[in-house]
Design a protein around this motif. Sequence first.
Motif, short mmCIF file in Angstrom:
data_model
loop_
_atom_site.label_atom_id
_atom_site.label_comp_id
_atom_site.label_asym_id
_atom_site.label_seq_id
_atom_site.Cartn_x
_atom_site.Cartn_y
_atom_site.Cartn_z
N GLU A 52 0.86 -1.19 0.00
CA GLU A 52 0.00 0.00 0.00
C GLU A 52 0.89 1.24 0.00
O GLU A 52 1.86 1.31 0.76
CB GLU A 52 -0.91 0.00 1.24
CG GLU A 52 -1.82 1.21 1.34
CD GLU A 52 -2.64 1.18 2.62
OE1 GLU A 52 -3.53 0.32 2.72
OE2 GLU A 52 -2.37 2.00 3.52
N SER A 53 0.58 2.19 -0.84
CA SER A 53 1.37 3.42 -0.93
C SER A 53 0.59 4.58 -0.33
O SER A 53 -0.65 4.62 -0.37
CB SER A 53 1.71 3.74 -2.39
OG SER A 53 2.52 2.72 -2.95
N SER A 54 1.34 5.52 0.21
CA SER A 54 0.75 6.72 0.78
C SER A 54 1.43 7.94 0.18
O SER A 54 2.65 7.94 0.00
CB SER A 54 0.90 6.73 2.30
OG SER A 54 0.48 7.97 2.84
N GLY A 55 0.63 8.95 -0.12
CA GLY A 55 1.20 10.16 -0.70
C GLY A 55 1.97 10.99 0.32
O GLY A 55 2.83 11.78 -0.05
N ASP A 56 1.66 10.81 1.59
CA ASP A 56 2.31 11.59 2.64
C ASP A 56 3.04 10.66 3.60
O ASP A 56 2.73 9.47 3.72
CB ASP A 56 1.26 12.40 3.42
CG ASP A 56 0.50 13.38 2.53
OD1 ASP A 56 1.18 14.05 1.73
OD2 ASP A 56 -0.74 13.43 2.64
N ARG A 57 4.00 11.25 4.32
CA ARG A 57 4.70 10.47 5.34
C ARG A 57 3.72 10.11 6.45
O ARG A 57 2.98 10.96 6.94
CB ARG A 57 5.86 11.28 5.91
CG ARG A 57 6.66 10.53 6.98
CD ARG A 57 7.78 11.39 7.50
NE ARG A 57 8.69 11.74 6.42
CZ ARG A 57 9.57 12.75 6.45
NH1 ARG A 57 9.59 13.55 7.52
NH2 ARG A 57 10.36 12.99 5.44
N ARG A 58 3.72 8.86 6.87
CA ARG A 58 2.81 8.40 7.90
C ARG A 58 3.35 8.71 9.29
O ARG A 58 4.56 8.78 9.51
CB ARG A 58 2.60 6.89 7.80
CG ARG A 58 1.89 6.42 6.54
CD ARG A 58 1.68 4.90 6.61
NE ARG A 58 0.89 4.39 5.51
CZ ARG A 58 1.39 3.87 4.39
NH1 ARG A 58 2.70 3.82 4.23
NH2 ARG A 58 0.60 3.42 3.44
N GLU B 208 -0.17 5.62 12.13
CA GLU B 208 -0.70 5.35 10.79
C GLU B 208 0.08 4.21 10.12
O GLU B 208 -0.51 3.37 9.43
CB GLU B 208 -0.63 6.61 9.94
CG GLU B 208 -1.63 7.69 10.36
CD GLU B 208 -1.37 9.01 9.67
OE1 GLU B 208 -2.29 9.84 9.64
OE2 GLU B 208 -0.24 9.23 9.16
N ALA B 209 1.41 4.19 10.33
CA ALA B 209 2.23 3.11 9.77
C ALA B 209 1.81 1.77 10.36
O ALA B 209 1.71 0.76 9.65
CB ALA B 209 3.71 3.36 10.03
N ALA C 177 -1.54 0.69 8.84
CA ALA C 177 -1.36 0.20 7.47
C ALA C 177 -0.71 -1.19 7.48
O ALA C 177 -1.10 -2.08 6.71
CB ALA C 177 -0.51 1.17 6.67
#
Length: 291
Positions: A260-266, A270-271, A274
Amino acid sequence: MGICEDRVVVVTGAGRGLGRAHALAFAAEGARVVVNDLGVGLDGTPGPDNPATAVVEEIRAAGGEAVAHGGDIASTEGAASLVTTALDAFGRLDTLVCNAGFLRDRMLVNLDEKDWDAVMRVHAKGHFLPLRHAAAHWREEAKAGRVPEARVVQTTSGAGLLGSVGQGNYAAAKAAIVGLTLVAAAELARYGVQVNAIAPAARTRMTEQVFDGLQALPEDVSPLVVWLGSAGSSGVTGRVFEAEGGRLTVMEGWRPGPSESSGDRRTPAEAGEAARKLLALAEPPQPVYGA
């Protein structure tokens, strides 16, 4: 005519167990064999004799050709002389089988640094150095226009693939051999060298104290090793096989699973969220031996 007729094969740790079975099986298929063994005990301490000579005598009694090598293949001098022995005795080198090893099992909290170093040395370094010197020879042959049909068979273990309770040093060393195998297969292909690994399960003096009831014999593993060491295995490289009795398995290593990719640093929270979602989608890991 055997499938290894006229090939020159080096087998390390060939005085007993798996190595002895491999050496005899190669000779039965027509290979000329360099039988290496340092003659040490289960824990790597010096033994009273060198069994390599006895294996050579067995091969010769059956009509084959073999010479003994008693050097320490985990040293530069010993590994270099291993290759030199093959070239001096038979004029060439076609196959290297790295098999030498011993155990010093401890739970991690009781594992001494010297036992870690000794096991890493004989397994990891004892695979790297013979491979390095054999590869240098084959590279020179290829550069001279004599591209070989060279083969290397490395010996890992289920402990190196899945882990094994009480064998942290051994498992780490055997995992290192898998990594070395993959790199060598990629680097040496241009010189006509194929590199594979086996994870054998057989009743030997190393395993009889670890796995009660294991009945598979070293001789059950050797046919695959001989084929991998022959010209007939053309096109097979960078692979790991498990062999036990009549069962052969192609082991499939690390490959990407759920992602899973995220546009912002988690954030850490949040990490973690995920990661838990991905773990719920992933295949569960295989159990560690002895867990």
